[in-house]
Write a protein that holds these residues in place. Structure first.
Motif, short mmCIF file in Angstrom:
data_model
loop_
_atom_site.label_atom_id
_atom_site.label_comp_id
_atom_site.label_asym_id
_atom_site.label_seq_id
_atom_site.Cartn_x
_atom_site.Cartn_y
_atom_site.Cartn_z
N ALA A 138 -12.37 -30.20 -16.34
CA ALA A 138 -12.92 -29.81 -17.64
C ALA A 138 -13.33 -28.35 -17.65
CB ALA A 138 -14.11 -30.70 -17.98
N ASP A 139 -13.86 -27.86 -16.53
CA ASP A 139 -14.31 -26.47 -16.45
C ASP A 139 -13.14 -25.50 -16.54
OD1 ASP A 139 -16.62 -24.69 -16.05
OD2 ASP A 139 -15.58 -24.11 -14.22
N LEU A 140 -11.94 -25.97 -16.19
CA LEU A 140 -10.74 -25.14 -16.33
C LEU A 140 -10.36 -24.92 -17.79
CD1 LEU A 140 -8.33 -26.87 -13.76
CD2 LEU A 140 -9.21 -24.55 -13.56
N GLY A 141 -10.89 -25.78 -18.64
CA GLY A 141 -10.44 -25.79 -20.02
C GLY A 141 -9.30 -26.75 -20.23
N ALA A 142 -8.96 -27.52 -19.18
CA ALA A 142 -7.91 -28.53 -19.29
C ALA A 142 -8.47 -29.77 -19.97
CB ALA A 142 -7.36 -28.87 -17.91
N THR A 143 -7.59 -30.54 -20.57
CA THR A 143 -8.06 -31.71 -21.32
C THR A 143 -7.38 -33.01 -20.89
OG1 THR A 143 -6.44 -31.23 -23.06
CG2 THR A 143 -8.68 -30.37 -23.36
N ARG A 151 -5.89 -20.70 -10.43
CA ARG A 151 -4.91 -19.62 -10.55
C ARG A 151 -3.70 -20.05 -11.37
NH1 ARG A 151 -4.68 -17.09 -4.35
NH2 ARG A 151 -6.85 -16.33 -4.30
N GLN A 152 -3.25 -21.29 -11.14
CA GLN A 152 -2.09 -21.74 -11.90
C GLN A 152 -2.38 -21.80 -13.39
OE1 GLN A 152 -0.89 -25.81 -12.12
NE2 GLN A 152 1.28 -25.32 -11.84
N HIS A 153 -3.54 -22.32 -13.75
CA HIS A 153 -3.87 -22.40 -15.17
C HIS A 153 -4.00 -21.02 -15.79
CE1 HIS A 153 -4.75 -26.77 -16.14
NE2 HIS A 153 -4.31 -26.77 -14.89
N ALA A 154 -4.57 -20.08 -15.05
CA ALA A 154 -4.66 -18.71 -15.57
C ALA A 154 -3.27 -18.13 -15.77
CB ALA A 154 -5.47 -17.84 -14.59
N LEU A 155 -2.36 -18.38 -14.82
CA LEU A 155 -1.00 -17.87 -14.93
C LEU A 155 -0.27 -18.49 -16.11
CD1 LEU A 155 1.51 -16.38 -13.91
CD2 LEU A 155 1.86 -18.26 -12.26
N LEU A 156 -0.32 -19.82 -16.23
CA LEU A 156 0.40 -20.49 -17.32
C LEU A 156 -0.13 -20.07 -18.68
CD1 LEU A 156 0.76 -24.14 -15.92
CD2 LEU A 156 2.39 -22.24 -15.80
N ARG A 157 -1.43 -19.96 -18.80
CA ARG A 157 -2.01 -19.58 -20.08
C ARG A 157 -1.66 -18.13 -20.45
NH1 ARG A 157 -5.66 -23.41 -21.95
NH2 ARG A 157 -6.30 -24.96 -20.40
#
Length: 270
Positions: free
Chosen positions: A30-35, A256-262
């Protein structure tokens, strides 16, 4: 184009054995901003295949608290369960029916059936077709799409995929589709993949290492997301980290992956 971001609990396998509880992992997601949250039935459910009512209630409460949507449920159809014979289609169908029911109870809308394979290029045991077909009505009743995984070393253009597409054409079902594991793009270029893209219902965003500069030397994310964007694909990108399992490393890697994908998605939208 619309991407939704989630995480497979498999990403945190090492850390969940040492430093994370289920609540910790869900809070991290959740803290990643993922849902979205993806699980392996046998690996993440205490008391599987019959978790307690208390655990089920707690699962739903945790998802609500952290704002997470159950996405993909990993199911196993063990065709080598018996030493002296293969699993029958009826036996496999019963296993899948059991997991469909549990997945629905927990709020999942996709189910990946992992059937035993009979070759190095991951050709599934022939029983897969009967197992799935016997459960199409049940999947429809429960609102779940059954989606076998296209996983390395199986490429997209392969008899395994052809078999799945033929099954789709023959049955005309809306409760069967393809799950793409991005590990298949380690060696193959991401071109003309739209030939099967209309049938891709879920993507496991497999990766192994992303450096501090948000560079992934193994998986071509820009090409993958560009292909999805060009063909208007929408759906879940669920992180599946399979790199070094040193404590806490998976937490940083998934971030890192979520930052890259976003960042790539933002560029595409611009």
């Amino acid at each position: 184009m619309s991407f939704s971001y989630g995480v497979s609990l498999y990403s945190y396998t090492g850390d969940m054995h040492t430093v994370l509880t289920l609540d910790d992992a869900m809070a991290e997601i959740a803290d990643l901003g993922a849902t979205g949250i993806e699980i392996l039935g046998e690996g993440n459910i205490p008391g599987y295949p019959e978790p307690s009512a208390e655990w089920i209630d707690a699962w739903h409460a945790r998802c609500a608290h952290h704002g997470l949507t159950p996405t993909n449920y990993g199911s196993w159809i063990d065709t080598s369960l018996w030493h002296d014979r293969d699993l029958t289609a009826d036996e496999g169908a019963a296993m899948l029916a059991r997991d469909l029911g549990l997945a629905a109870t927990l709020g999942f809308t996709f189910l990946r059936p992992k059937v035993g394979v009979v070759s190095h290029d991951l050709k599934p045991h022939p029983v897969w077709e009967g197992v799935v077909e016997r459960n199409l009505d049940r999947a429809a009743e429960l609102g779940i799409v059954i989606c076998p995984e296209i996983h390395a070393p199986t490429p997209i253009r392969h008899e395994v995929v052809d078999g799945y597409l033929a099954f789709l054409e023959r049955t005309g079902t809306k409760n069967f589709g393809l799950l793409i594991d991005t590990g298949i793009f380690q060696r193959a270029p991401v071109t003309a993949k739209h030939e099967v893209l209309p049938h891709v219902v879920f993507i496991q965003a497999k990766f192994f290492d992303i450096d501090a500069d948000l560079t992934d030397a193994t998986i071509p994310w820009r090409e993958i997301l560009t292909t999805l964007d060009e063909h208007g694909w929408s759906g879940w990108l669920s992180s599946e980290y399979e790199g070094d399992r040193a404590p806490y490393r998976s937490l940083e890697q998934v971030r890192r992956q979520h930052a890259l994908l976003r960042s790539i998605e933002a560029e595409l939208r611009a």
